[in-house]
Motif scaffolding. Structure first.
Motif, PDB file in Angstrom:
ATOM      1  N   LYS A 126     -48.323 -44.864 -50.450  1.00  0.00           N
ATOM      2  CA  LYS A 126     -49.153 -44.503 -49.040  1.00  0.00           C
ATOM      3  C   LYS A 126     -48.532 -44.684 -47.961  1.00  0.00           C
ATOM      4  O   LYS A 126     -48.596 -44.292 -46.859  1.00  0.00           O
ATOM      5  CB  LYS A 126     -50.290 -45.522 -49.330  1.00  0.00           C
ATOM      6  CG  LYS A 126     -51.764 -44.822 -50.034  1.00  0.00           C
ATOM      7  CD  LYS A 126     -52.577 -45.821 -50.285  1.00  0.00           C
ATOM      8  CE  LYS A 126     -53.355 -46.136 -48.846  1.00  0.00           C
ATOM      9  NZ  LYS A 126     -54.431 -47.069 -48.911  1.00  0.00           N
ATOM     10  N   SER A 127     -47.766 -45.676 -47.724  1.00  0.00           N
ATOM     11  CA  SER A 127     -46.925 -45.970 -46.601  1.00  0.00           C
ATOM     12  C   SER A 127     -45.932 -44.870 -46.462  1.00  0.00           C
ATOM     13  O   SER A 127     -45.730 -44.791 -45.198  1.00  0.00           O
ATOM     14  CB  SER A 127     -46.008 -47.470 -46.704  1.00  0.00           C
ATOM     15  OG  SER A 127     -45.302 -47.385 -47.780  1.00  0.00           O
ATOM     16  N   THR A 128     -45.464 -44.075 -47.523  1.00  0.00           N
ATOM     17  CA  THR A 128     -44.550 -43.102 -46.953  1.00  0.00           C
ATOM     18  C   THR A 128     -45.514 -42.008 -46.400  1.00  0.00           C
ATOM     19  O   THR A 128     -44.866 -41.467 -45.507  1.00  0.00           O
ATOM     20  CB  THR A 128     -43.782 -42.470 -48.172  1.00  0.00           C
ATOM     21  OG1 THR A 128     -43.271 -43.672 -48.636  1.00  0.00           O
ATOM     22  CG2 THR A 128     -43.142 -41.309 -47.852  1.00  0.00           C
ATOM     23  N   PHE A 129     -46.520 -41.826 -47.091  1.00  0.00           N
ATOM     24  CA  PHE A 129     -47.513 -40.770 -46.245  1.00  0.00           C
ATOM     25  C   PHE A 129     -47.771 -41.150 -44.922  1.00  0.00           C
ATOM     26  O   PHE A 129     -47.522 -40.261 -43.947  1.00  0.00           O
ATOM     27  CB  PHE A 129     -48.695 -40.849 -46.976  1.00  0.00           C
ATOM     28  CG  PHE A 129     -49.996 -40.073 -46.531  1.00  0.00           C
ATOM     29  CD1 PHE A 129     -50.195 -38.757 -46.947  1.00  0.00           C
ATOM     30  CD2 PHE A 129     -50.838 -40.541 -45.234  1.00  0.00           C
ATOM     31  CE1 PHE A 129     -51.178 -37.962 -46.229  1.00  0.00           C
ATOM     32  CE2 PHE A 129     -51.617 -39.702 -44.547  1.00  0.00           C
ATOM     33  CZ  PHE A 129     -51.931 -38.449 -45.021  1.00  0.00           C
ATOM     34  N   PHE A 130     -47.959 -42.442 -44.830  1.00  0.00           N
ATOM     35  CA  PHE A 130     -48.196 -42.546 -43.162  1.00  0.00           C
ATOM     36  C   PHE A 130     -46.762 -42.746 -42.243  1.00  0.00           C
ATOM     37  O   PHE A 130     -47.275 -42.713 -40.966  1.00  0.00           O
ATOM     38  CB  PHE A 130     -48.949 -44.073 -43.042  1.00  0.00           C
ATOM     39  CG  PHE A 130     -50.258 -43.970 -43.448  1.00  0.00           C
ATOM     40  CD1 PHE A 130     -51.380 -43.370 -42.764  1.00  0.00           C
ATOM     41  CD2 PHE A 130     -50.932 -44.697 -44.654  1.00  0.00           C
ATOM     42  CE1 PHE A 130     -52.404 -43.181 -43.210  1.00  0.00           C
ATOM     43  CE2 PHE A 130     -52.104 -44.669 -45.076  1.00  0.00           C
ATOM     44  CZ  PHE A 130     -53.140 -43.979 -44.248  1.00  0.00           C
ATOM     45  N   ARG A 131     -45.654 -42.462 -42.709  1.00  0.00           N
ATOM     46  CA  ARG A 131     -44.556 -42.663 -41.992  1.00  0.00           C
ATOM     47  C   ARG A 131     -44.472 -41.034 -41.542  1.00  0.00           C
ATOM     48  O   ARG A 131     -43.765 -40.795 -40.580  1.00  0.00           O
ATOM     49  CB  ARG A 131     -43.322 -42.866 -42.923  1.00  0.00           C
ATOM     50  CG  ARG A 131     -43.111 -44.454 -42.594  1.00  0.00           C
ATOM     51  CD  ARG A 131     -41.462 -44.640 -43.186  1.00  0.00           C
ATOM     52  NE  ARG A 131     -41.118 -44.150 -44.545  1.00  0.00           N
ATOM     53  CZ  ARG A 131     -41.496 -45.112 -45.547  1.00  0.00           C
ATOM     54  NH1 ARG A 131     -41.910 -46.463 -45.486  1.00  0.00           N
ATOM     55  NH2 ARG A 131     -41.120 -44.549 -46.921  1.00  0.00           N
ATOM     56  N   HIS A 132     -45.136 -40.282 -42.231  1.00  0.00           N
ATOM     57  CA  HIS A 132     -45.031 -38.779 -41.777  1.00  0.00           C
ATOM     58  C   HIS A 132     -46.322 -38.412 -41.386  1.00  0.00           C
ATOM     59  O   HIS A 132     -46.148 -37.400 -40.435  1.00  0.00           O
ATOM     60  CB  HIS A 132     -44.926 -37.809 -43.273  1.00  0.00           C
ATOM     61  CG  HIS A 132     -43.537 -38.083 -43.917  1.00  0.00           C
ATOM     62  ND1 HIS A 132     -42.324 -37.572 -43.365  1.00  0.00           N
ATOM     63  CD2 HIS A 132     -43.293 -38.885 -44.923  1.00  0.00           C
ATOM     64  CE1 HIS A 132     -41.188 -37.954 -44.148  1.00  0.00           C
ATOM     65  NE2 HIS A 132     -41.834 -38.688 -45.074  1.00  0.00           N
TER      66      HIS A 132
END
Length: 190
Positions: free
Chosen positions: A41-47
């Motif tokens: 999820k943190s990768t999602f929110f980085r993008h």
């Protein structure tokens, strides 16, 4: 999948479109999108700031390409010729993946009012980028706005005509034909 595997942004978009198609936009969570894409999820929110922004993933790149094409058009180009140069530059980057995702994106947008709003804002943003690029060429304000709006409409119409084609058929001829049709139609307005 490896934690730092390349292409996370693209995988997130593909996963989201698939999930929106399968279960609807409202029923799809960020966690599901991230899981389907093989990221956290943190990768999602980085993008992306939220799931709604997934559908506008390429808007800035598209705006940049439109602007570059308009800016680099010959100095003596008319406003619509400059817009055509921008449309040609932007559409040249679209290929089979865009054609594959197009109908699914359209269906997801049509099924959700929040996505319809985001799509409308995307079109406003593209028109604004083209208007600014035309103003930088010293095109009068009202003419710049009109040419940019015709450009957005031509892009949408050309894209819709291109979607059912197969193989490596390029998008640019469809978009430029739509722009020419609109240019010809404007002559009957007077």
């Amino acid at each position: 999948m490896a934690r730092w595997a390349p292409g996370a942004r693209e995988r997130l978009v593909l996963a989201a479109v698939d999930l929106f198609t399968e279960q609807g936009y409202d029923a799809t969570t960020v966690a599901q999108i991230a899981d389907r894409a093989g990221v956290t999820k943190s990768t999602f929110f980085r993008h992306f700031p939220d799931k709604r922004e997934l559908l506008a993933a390429g808007q800035q790149a598209l705006s940049n390409l439109l602007t570059e094409g308009i800016t680099e058009a010959p100095e003596n180009a008319t406003p619509l010729e400059a817009v055509g140069a921008g449309l040609e530059r932007a559409s040249s980057t679209m290929g089979p993946l865009n054609r594959e995702l197009g109908p699914r994106l359209k269906a997801a947008i049509a099924a959700n009012s929040e996505l319809q709003e985001r799509d409308a804002l995307k079109n406003v943003g593209l028109a604004a980028a083209m208007t600014d690029a035309l103003r930088a060429r010293d095109v009068p304000d009202s003419l710049a706005h009109l040419a940019a709006e015709l450009g957005v409409l031509a892009f949408k119409r050309g894209y819709a005509d291109w979607l059912p084609t197969e193989g490596d058929t390029p998008l640019a001829p469809y978009v430029l034909a739509a722009l020419e049709d609109l240019r010809a139609a404007t002559k009957s307005l007077t």
